[in-house]
Write a protein that holds these residues in place. Structure first.
Motif, PDB file in Angstrom:
ATOM      1  N   ILE A  12       7.270   3.626   5.696  1.00  0.00           N
ATOM      2  CA  ILE A  12       8.653   3.163   5.555  1.00  0.00           C
ATOM      3  C   ILE A  12       9.587   4.349   5.348  1.00  0.00           C
ATOM      4  N   ASP A  13       9.213   5.246   4.438  1.00  0.00           N
ATOM      5  CA  ASP A  13      10.059   6.415   4.159  1.00  0.00           C
ATOM      6  C   ASP A  13      10.253   7.257   5.416  1.00  0.00           C
ATOM      7  N   GLN A  14       9.191   7.467   6.167  1.00  0.00           N
ATOM      8  CA  GLN A  14       9.282   8.300   7.368  1.00  0.00           C
ATOM      9  C   GLN A  14      10.170   7.661   8.427  1.00  0.00           C
ATOM     10  N   LEU A  15       9.971   6.381   8.677  1.00  0.00           N
ATOM     11  CA  LEU A  15      10.761   5.699   9.704  1.00  0.00           C
ATOM     12  C   LEU A  15      12.227   5.595   9.299  1.00  0.00           C
ATOM     13  N   MET A  16      12.471   5.322   8.033  1.00  0.00           N
ATOM     14  CA  MET A  16      13.850   5.146   7.574  1.00  0.00           C
ATOM     15  C   MET A  16      14.597   6.471   7.542  1.00  0.00           C
ATOM     16  N   SER A  17      13.926   7.549   7.136  1.00  0.00           N
ATOM     17  CA  SER A  17      14.608   8.846   7.059  1.00  0.00           C
ATOM     18  C   SER A  17      14.944   9.375   8.442  1.00  0.00           C
ATOM     19  N   ALA A  18      14.161   8.994   9.455  1.00  0.00           N
ATOM     20  CA  ALA A  18      14.413   9.482  10.813  1.00  0.00           C
ATOM     21  C   ALA A  18      15.390   8.615  11.585  1.00  0.00           C
ATOM     22  N   ALA A  19      15.756   7.460  11.029  1.00  0.00           N
ATOM     23  CA  ALA A  19      16.591   6.509  11.764  1.00  0.00           C
ATOM     24  C   ALA A  19      18.074   6.807  11.576  1.00  0.00           C
TER      25      ALA A  19
ATOM     26  N   LYS B 225       0.826  -1.200   0.000  1.00  0.00           N
ATOM     27  CA  LYS B 225       0.000   0.000   0.000  1.00  0.00           C
ATOM     28  C   LYS B 225       0.867   1.259   0.000  1.00  0.00           C
ATOM     29  N   SER B 226       0.377   2.296  -0.681  1.00  0.00           N
ATOM     30  CA  SER B 226       1.143   3.546  -0.728  1.00  0.00           C
ATOM     31  C   SER B 226       1.283   4.161   0.662  1.00  0.00           C
ATOM     32  N   ASP B 227       0.254   4.009   1.505  1.00  0.00           N
ATOM     33  CA  ASP B 227       0.337   4.533   2.870  1.00  0.00           C
ATOM     34  C   ASP B 227       1.468   3.862   3.635  1.00  0.00           C
ATOM     35  N   PHE B 228       1.629   2.559   3.421  1.00  0.00           N
ATOM     36  CA  PHE B 228       2.695   1.853   4.128  1.00  0.00           C
ATOM     37  C   PHE B 228       4.058   2.236   3.572  1.00  0.00           C
ATOM     38  N   ARG B 229       4.146   2.494   2.288  1.00  0.00           N
ATOM     39  CA  ARG B 229       5.420   2.970   1.724  1.00  0.00           C
ATOM     40  C   ARG B 229       5.799   4.307   2.360  1.00  0.00           C
ATOM     41  N   SER B 230       4.804   5.158   2.594  1.00  0.00           N
ATOM     42  CA  SER B 230       5.082   6.443   3.253  1.00  0.00           C
ATOM     43  C   SER B 230       5.594   6.217   4.668  1.00  0.00           C
TER      44      SER B 230
ATOM     45  N   ALA C 166      12.353  -9.169   2.148  1.00  0.00           N
ATOM     46  CA  ALA C 166      10.902  -9.366   2.145  1.00  0.00           C
ATOM     47  C   ALA C 166      10.271  -8.975   0.813  1.00  0.00           C
ATOM     48  N   GLY C 167      11.083  -8.562  -0.150  1.00  0.00           N
ATOM     49  CA  GLY C 167      10.554  -8.190  -1.456  1.00  0.00           C
ATOM     50  C   GLY C 167       9.982  -6.796  -1.518  1.00  0.00           C
ATOM     51  N   ILE C 168      10.328  -5.952  -0.536  1.00  0.00           N
ATOM     52  CA  ILE C 168       9.833  -4.580  -0.488  1.00  0.00           C
ATOM     53  C   ILE C 168      10.910  -3.643  -1.015  1.00  0.00           C
ATOM     54  N   SER C 169      10.585  -2.843  -2.002  1.00  0.00           N
ATOM     55  CA  SER C 169      11.569  -1.988  -2.665  1.00  0.00           C
ATOM     56  C   SER C 169      12.216  -1.006  -1.687  1.00  0.00           C
ATOM     57  N   ILE C 170      13.539  -0.892  -1.783  1.00  0.00           N
ATOM     58  CA  ILE C 170      14.277   0.085  -0.972  1.00  0.00           C
ATOM     59  C   ILE C 170      14.936   1.132  -1.876  1.00  0.00           C
ATOM     60  N   THR C 171      14.428   1.263  -3.093  1.00  0.00           N
ATOM     61  CA  THR C 171      14.962   2.257  -4.022  1.00  0.00           C
ATOM     62  C   THR C 171      14.943   3.670  -3.448  1.00  0.00           C
ATOM     63  N   PRO C 172      13.860   4.087  -2.754  1.00  0.00           N
ATOM     64  CA  PRO C 172      13.867   5.448  -2.195  1.00  0.00           C
ATOM     65  C   PRO C 172      15.005   5.681  -1.212  1.00  0.00           C
TER      66      PRO C 172
END
Length: 821
Positions: free
Chosen positions: A534-541, A527-532, A556-562
């Protein structure tokens, strides 16, 4: 309605007892506000107003005077002299055609305490809606209520059957999905008074014994005080014999039972194995499986000391009524003993509510199953089918045959129910199917086949769970990919219930998904909401933690391109401005699929390095060998090199230095560090104290990105427990309309959105700098969801007054002294 309590009051020390953080000492103004609401209601109903005092002593109550979004705040309080158990808070909202209803459960609320409950508004992140009528907007109509269960035994049953749905980790209660029950949530809290009341009630009634045993096992693996274990150990020595036996069974069921061996051993030799026969028989049942008594030494001792007598048939039934999970022990008794159990079931005057269904749900003996199933009355069919669907034979060798036999009985018995009961049965079973409580594959298949009884009921449950519980994947896309939605929803409910609260939760979900090959292939269904999220948690870590989580997400097959692109952007900025690009490059090298970025960055760095070397060599040649050809090549290379440098306008030249110098460490870096120090002195915002040189450099890099792109740029970092948010805007002067154009929202809404994403108090550094970079301006802000400080420059005059905005403006000249590096 009353004003919300200030934080200082909420954090006041407790004198009577050490309440959990979310249960604050009751404030008289809260009681007065709640009583006023009761009086108003009684007046409307024409009742005696003296009943208001009675209601205060009868149950928990709620009150609020929250008048605007974001967030709806309600105070729930317990003015009684005893603990309120299984508290349920209901909040309903309506705005035009939009409706929202929240039901939040708390395991308990201590006497003379209150708690603040907060939920999102029906329209989130807006300051334009009011809970009361006004000339400017339509109102959000809302109502709220709170109640608790009257007696502790009834409350314990409710707590076992109710899923926890709220976070108890701060002074404000907010909704949060959980796999725990309310009972498990309560037992996980280190609260001595609560532990005393619960342990005493469990010892008296036997309700919650299993949950207590699990909680003791979990707490035994943790460091620090274990108030629950201390209470159990203390009660074991003081309670009457019958209650001692119940507690002893709880302790024996724990893998940590060895820590109580010095107390349990003598009790087994004396009271426990020579007491009331149902208590002795219950211990014997536990000793029949390693899961019943995990410690081998104690299990052997119980098996040797607590033996069955030929007359124990009725005692077995009585014991199973209190502990049906051990009913498979009946498979191990001889034929005469089983016959006496059947006779006790048949002769029982009271309805057999747990032991018979418990045996049918776990037995691996099909012959004994048929004998017992013949005793199931019409009134017991519904409960028996539900129990069997969740049961699983303990004997693995007999599982397949027994499960198939049980499934056939279930299908036949279900057809004999009335249509209303069939509808309720299908809804109940499909609810347990999709939330993971039906585990045996044969039983899952049997429940699926019951769909034909009431297809609409089954499909309605699946649709509701698809909407409410599928937070990570788009269930529709999974269905289109021919994945089994029922199995996915069960997995989602149990393994993916909380993936967005923090980086650890996200990593746990990625690890769980990586174990499901069919989901690894469905990265496009995220889901796009879940991708958001991911972006928020990863950028703050922190970068190191981000890299480890990125590896798990990739598995897990989840894109980490961003994430790769973000790090590459940081490296290119550092290369352009002669900053440290090696550190972020080191992280990119560790992230899967970062190879192309590493190669590209390597080429850029090498090219820049070669350019410097060649220019140096040619310069030397031009000095030592003043041949025309040398001058020609020197001029040619110089033209190419200078073409890559941003054009310096006349305004830049008049400012006294080049653009890159003004935005570099000697210009913006020094000025920003001074401005932050000035803001720290003038505003006293707590988060500014942790802004160090590294954060200043990161903020300066964010400004450079904004100036270069001509658009807003931002960064979010966690330093010393504080969330620091940097927002750079390519403008000279701040106006609310301009800010809204860049952000797509007004400043207060934007900061609230950042706070929601960060999940922690946020200190904001807003830096304004236009393309000429002759000067920059620093503004500061803060919010923790309750308190906030907004820069007045980003608000209109009226809002600035209403919000008591801060007036700090740190104007920075970016001219660099000649010769500065």
């Amino acid at each position: 309605m009353r004003r919300l309590l200030p934080v200082a009051l909420l954090l006041a020390p407790h004198l009577a007892r050490a309440n959990p953080i979310w249960a604050q000492e009751l404030d008289p103004s809260t009681v007065a506000s709640g009583k006023a609401e009761i009086v108003k209601l009684l007046q409307q109903e024409g009742e005696d107003l003296e009943l208001a005092d009675v209601r205060l002593k009868f149950d928990v109550l709620s009150t609020s005077d929250d008048t605007g979004c974001p967030g709806l705040d309600v105070e729930v309080f317990n003015a009684m002299d005893h603990t309120a158990w299984a508290v349920e808070v209901t909040l309903n909202q309506k705005l035009g055609a939009k409706k929202r209803s929240d039901i939040i459960h708390l395991p308990y609320l201590p006497a003379k305490t209150q708690v603040k409950v907060t939920v999102e508004c029906v329209e989130n992140y807006t300051t334009r809606y009011s809970y009361s009528y006004s000339s400017n907007s339509d109102p959000i109509d809302f109502d709220y209520s709170a109640k608790s269960v009257r007696t502790l035994p009834e409350a314990m049953k409710a707590m076992i059957d109710t899923k926890a749905d709220a976070s108890l980790e701060s002074i404000t209660i907010t909704p949060k999905p959980s796999n725990q029950t309310l009972m498990e949530q309560a037992l996980a809290i280190n609260d001595r008074q609560m532990a005393h009341e619960l342990v005493t009630a469990i010892a008296s009634t036997g309700i919650g014994a299993k949950e207590l045993g699990v909680a003791l096992a979990k707490k035994g693996a943790l460091a620090g005080p274990n108030l629950l274990a201390e209470e159990v150990a203390g009660s074991l020595a003081k309670l009457p014999a019958a209650q001692q036996a119940k507690l002893a069974r709880v302790l024996l069921a724990s893998p940590q039972a060895t820590q109580w061996a010095d107390r349990l051993g003598p009790l087994l030799d004396t009271k426990l194995c020579s007491g009331a026969r149902p208590d002795v028989v219950a211990l014997w049942m536990m000793a029949q499986t390693p899961g019943g008594i995990p410690v081998d030494e104690l299990r052997a001792k119980v098996a040797a000391k607590c033996t069955l007598l030929p007359s124990d048939g009725a005692a077995l039934v009585t014991a199973l009524e209190g502990a049906p999970m051990y009913a498979s022990a009946l498979d191990k008794v001889d034929a005469p003993m089983f016959a006496s159990v059947v006779a006790a079931w048949r002769a029982s005057k009271a309805p057999v509510s747990y032991s018979l269904p418990g045996f049918l749900a776990t037995t691996g003996d099909t012959a004994r199953f048929d004998t017992a199933a013949a005793l199931v009355s019409d009134k017991q069919v519904f409960a028996t089918i539900v129990a069997m669907a969740q049961g699983e034979p303990t004997d693995v060798a007999e599982k397949s045959e027994a499960s198939a036999h049980r499934a056939a009985w279930m299908a036949k018995a279900a057809t004999k129910l009335g249509l209303d009961d069939q509808d309720d049965l299908v809804r109940d079973l499909f609810g347990k199917l999709v939330d993971g409580r039906v585990k045996d594959p044969a039983m899952r298949k049997a429940v699926r086949e019951l769909r034909d009884l009431q297809p609409a009921a089954a499909d309605g449950v699946v649709a509701a769970y698809t909407k409410d519980h599928s937070k990570v994947y788009d269930a529709q896309k999974l269905g289109d990919a021919k994945l089994d939605l029922l199995d996915y929803l069960a997995f989602s409910s149990t393994e993916l219930a909380d993936c967005s609260s923090n980086l650890e939760a996200l990593s746990g979900c990625a690890t769980a998904i990586a174990k499901r090959p069919e989901l690894i292939k469905q990265g496009d269904a995220i889901k796009s909401d879940f991708r958001s999220v991911i972006d928020q948690l990863m950028s703050a870590a922190p970068k190191g933690e981000m890299v480890e989580t990125a590896k798990l997400l990739d598995a897990a097959g989840i894109s980490i391109t961003p994430q790769v692109d973000h790090l590459c952007s940081e490296i290119r900025d550092a290369l352009r401005w002669n900053g440290d690009y090696e550190t972020p490059l080191g992280f990119v090298k560790q992230i899967p699929h970062g190879e192309s970025c590493v190669a590209a960055i390597g080429d850029e760095a090498a090219s820049k390095h070669r350019t410097v070397i060649i220019m140096t060599i040619l310069a030397i040649c031009g000095l030592v060998l003043p041949f025309p050809i040398g001058g020609y090549f020197l001029r040619r290379r110089w033209r190419k090199f200078t073409a890559s440098i941003p054009t310096v306008s006349a305004a830049d030249a008049n400012a006294g230095t080049r653009l890159e110098d003004r935005l570099g460490a000697a210009g913006l870096g020094n000025a920003l560090a001074s401005a932050v120090s000035e803001a720290r002195r003038e505003t006293n915002l707590a988060g500014l104290a942790v802004v160090d040189q590294a954060m200043v450099e990161r903020a300066a890099a964010t400004v450079r990105r904004a100036v270069k792109a001509g658009d807003a740029a931002s960064a979010l970092a966690k330093i010393g427990g504080q969330m620091i948010y940097v927002l750079a805007l390519p403008v000279r002067n701040a106006r609310p309309q301009v800010v809204q154009r860049y952000l797509g929202a007004e400043w207060p809404d934007h900061l609230d959105a950042v706070f929601a994403a960060a999940g922690a108090p946020v200190t904001a550094l807003v830096i304004l700098c236009d393309a000429t970079a002759s000067e920059a301006t620093l503004l500061v802000g803060f919010t923790d969801g309750t308190n906030r400080s907004d820069p007045d420059a980003l608000l209109d005059a009226r809002e600035a007054r209403e919000r008591n905005a801060n007036t700090f403006r740190g104007v920075m000249s970016l001219a660099v002294a000649k010769g500065a590096a």
